[in-house]
Enzyme design. Structure first.
Site, PDB file in Angstrom:
ATOM      1  N   ILE A  87     -27.001  -7.320  47.279  1.00  0.00           N
ATOM      2  CA  ILE A  87     -27.113  -7.809  48.667  1.00  0.00           C
ATOM      3  C   ILE A  87     -25.758  -7.726  49.351  1.00  0.00           C
ATOM      4  CG2 ILE A  87     -27.707  -9.797  50.116  1.00  0.00           C
ATOM      5  CD1 ILE A  87     -29.240 -10.938  47.692  1.00  0.00           C
ATOM      6  N   LYS A 129     -19.809 -18.225  42.585  1.00  0.00           N
ATOM      7  CA  LYS A 129     -20.189 -17.418  43.749  1.00  0.00           C
ATOM      8  C   LYS A 129     -19.955 -18.187  45.057  1.00  0.00           C
ATOM      9  CE  LYS A 129     -23.543 -14.842  40.970  1.00  0.00           C
ATOM     10  NZ  LYS A 129     -24.917 -14.840  40.456  1.00  0.00           N
TER      11      LYS A 129
HETATM   12  N1  HSE Z   1     -26.670 -14.658  35.828  1.00  0.00           N
HETATM   13  C1  HSE Z   1     -26.771 -14.336  37.194  1.00  0.00           C
HETATM   14  C2  HSE Z   1     -28.104 -14.814  37.754  1.00  0.00           C
HETATM   15  C3  HSE Z   1     -26.681 -12.869  37.496  1.00  0.00           C
HETATM   16  O1  HSE Z   1     -28.937 -15.343  37.011  1.00  0.00           O
HETATM   17  O2  HSE Z   1     -28.306 -14.676  38.939  1.00  0.00           O
HETATM   18  C4  HSE Z   1     -25.291 -12.343  37.503  1.00  0.00           C
HETATM   19  O3  HSE Z   1     -24.523 -12.871  38.543  1.00  0.00           O
END
Ligand code: HSE
Length: 433
Positions: free
Chosen positions: A140, A209
């Protein structure tokens, strides 16, 4: 004169890096048209175990090295693409690449979340760019919109489902009425959750994130440790039943808001209205809702993980970096992290709350509970009592509140837990409405 090429040094040959290598090899012509000259893999830093991979056998063996010194000594590399993952040794590799004046593209959320400010400064000093579109939301586009497309805005809020594993588990729990443990087991069997799912289910991945998104959106340094973070393991099938009855979905949201005084950043399960856009994001999909003061609400939705979507983001960064190199565009981040904005302590956060508790089924119980809430300036918006157990003389009550301060709610929760008539505070979930 030799024809100009852009040399790529790839770090890693795992699932993501391997797919990046395939795209560079298999789409060479299309990428050359985008850039105006060929993108050529010059060296790939691998681990000894990578040498047994089918792709390693397809590639020219002279490209592969297990030796970081040999990798960094390769003179033809313009762009270092790192897809090793994890903090170490990737952090050192990225510092080294930037210090050597290489453009860097990475998918590494942990390194960018923890060391992004330092690496951006290093990139600026060396007049090269550090790109990390794939670090959040897989395929994205979200880093590029925050860096470029939405810069005219003051970003007032980000509300994001940025962990596919937990969104898959929550979707199953909501649709099937199943409990957390059995749903996690099923997700692991299907390959949607890792054998060690801690980073995902405890909210750590989403916190990395959110640190990246909020740092960019608010132009300040937000570290993972600054973010209040809770996972999903304390959610029960009963909470989903009540949520549905009350018109809500339960999601693990990464939230970043700002006003003139505070930046507010948190990751935890929330009730959101079932007719909201984010409530409809199901399964492993990710979505990031950005609120800008000019643009209004913009929703980015798609596959947040996996080699194909992630390679899509990595290659876009490589093409952008290659264009910068060829045209001398110099798109490094100019701003310095602001120091005037303070992170809001969790105790100051204001939300509505859902409370589920098990109480003695006898006269005066609700009066005692509502007195504690009232004494803490918390107003009840609705209340349901269900599932009275005649034999045990207990009942389950669910309370929805009007907006209240977190500190007040924490005090009320302690006081209610101390009431002899309260058997258990079974759950406590914030509401974002
Ligand atoms: N482990 C992450 C998720 C994916 O479940 O979205 C990698 O960033």
């Amino acid at each position: 004169m030799a024809k100009r090429i852009i040399g790529i040094g790839l770090m890693g040959l795992g699932v993501i890096a391997g797919q990046v290598a395939r795209v560079v090899r298999d789409r060479a012509e299309a990428l050359e048209q985008q850039v105006g000259c060929p993108l050529v893999l010059k060296k790939i830093k691998v681990l000894p175990q990578d040498l047994g991979r089918p792709l390693a056998k397809e590639l020219d063996s002279k490209l592969l090295t297990t030796d970081a010194e040999e990798f960094f000594a390769e003179p033809g590399i313009d762009i270092v693409v790192e897809a090793i993952g994890g903090e170490k040794p990737a952090y050192e590799y990225l510092r080294r690449a930037l210090s050597a004046g290489k453009y860097v593209v990475t998918s590494n959320k942990e390194v960018i979340a923890k060391h992004g400010a330092e690496l951006r400064t290093l990139a600026k000093e060396r007049k090269v760019d550090l790109r990390y579109e794939a670090s959040v939301g897989g395929g994205i586009p979200i880093i590029s919109p925050l860096r470029f497309d939405l810069v005219a805005n003051r970003i007032n809020g980000i509300y994001a489902i940025i962990n596919g594993t937990t969104n898959y588990i929550l979707t199953c729990m909501a649709k099937e009425g199943a409990d957390f443990a059995s749903t996690l087991k099923k997700a692991q069997e299907l390959g949607y959750a890792e054998a060690n799912p801690r980073d995902d289910i405890e909210g750590i991945d989403a916190t990395y994130k959110l640190a990246i998104l909020s740092s960019l959106a608010f132009q300040m340094e937000v570290l993972p440790g600054d973010i209040h973070s809770e996972g999903i393991s304390r959610l029960h099938a009963r909470d989903f039943r009540y949520a549905q009855e009350l018109g809500f979905a339960i999601k693990l949201l990464a939230i970043a808001k700002q006003d003139d005084k505070w930046a507010e950043v948190r990751v935890h399960p929330v009730f959101i209205p079932e007719d909201s856009l984010l409530a409809k994001v199901d399964g492993v999909y990710n979505a990031i809702l950005v609120e800008g003061d000019l643009v209004g609400k913009v929703l980015f939705y798609g596959q947040g993980a996996g080699p194909y979507p992630t390679s899509s983001a990595v290659i876009a960064d490589v093409v952008a970096a290659a264009n910068d190199i060829l045209r001398g565009a110099g798109s490094w981040v100019r701003w310095e992290p602001r120091k005037d904005k303070v992170l809001k302590p969790m105790s100051e956060v204001i939300t509505r709350y859902y409370l589920r508790m098990n109480v003695a089924d006898q006269p005066g119980v609700l009066a005692q509970i509502s007195k504690i809430l009232g004494d803490n300036q918390i107003s009840i918006s609705s209340l349901i009592q269900k599932d009275a157990d005649a034999q045990a003389q207990t009942a389950e009550i669910v309370i929805m509140t009007h907006p209240a301060r977190e500190a007040a709610m924490q005090t009320a929760l302690k006081d209610m837990a101390n009431l002899p008539v309260v058997r258990e505070i079974s759950n406590f979930i914030r509401v974002e409405a």
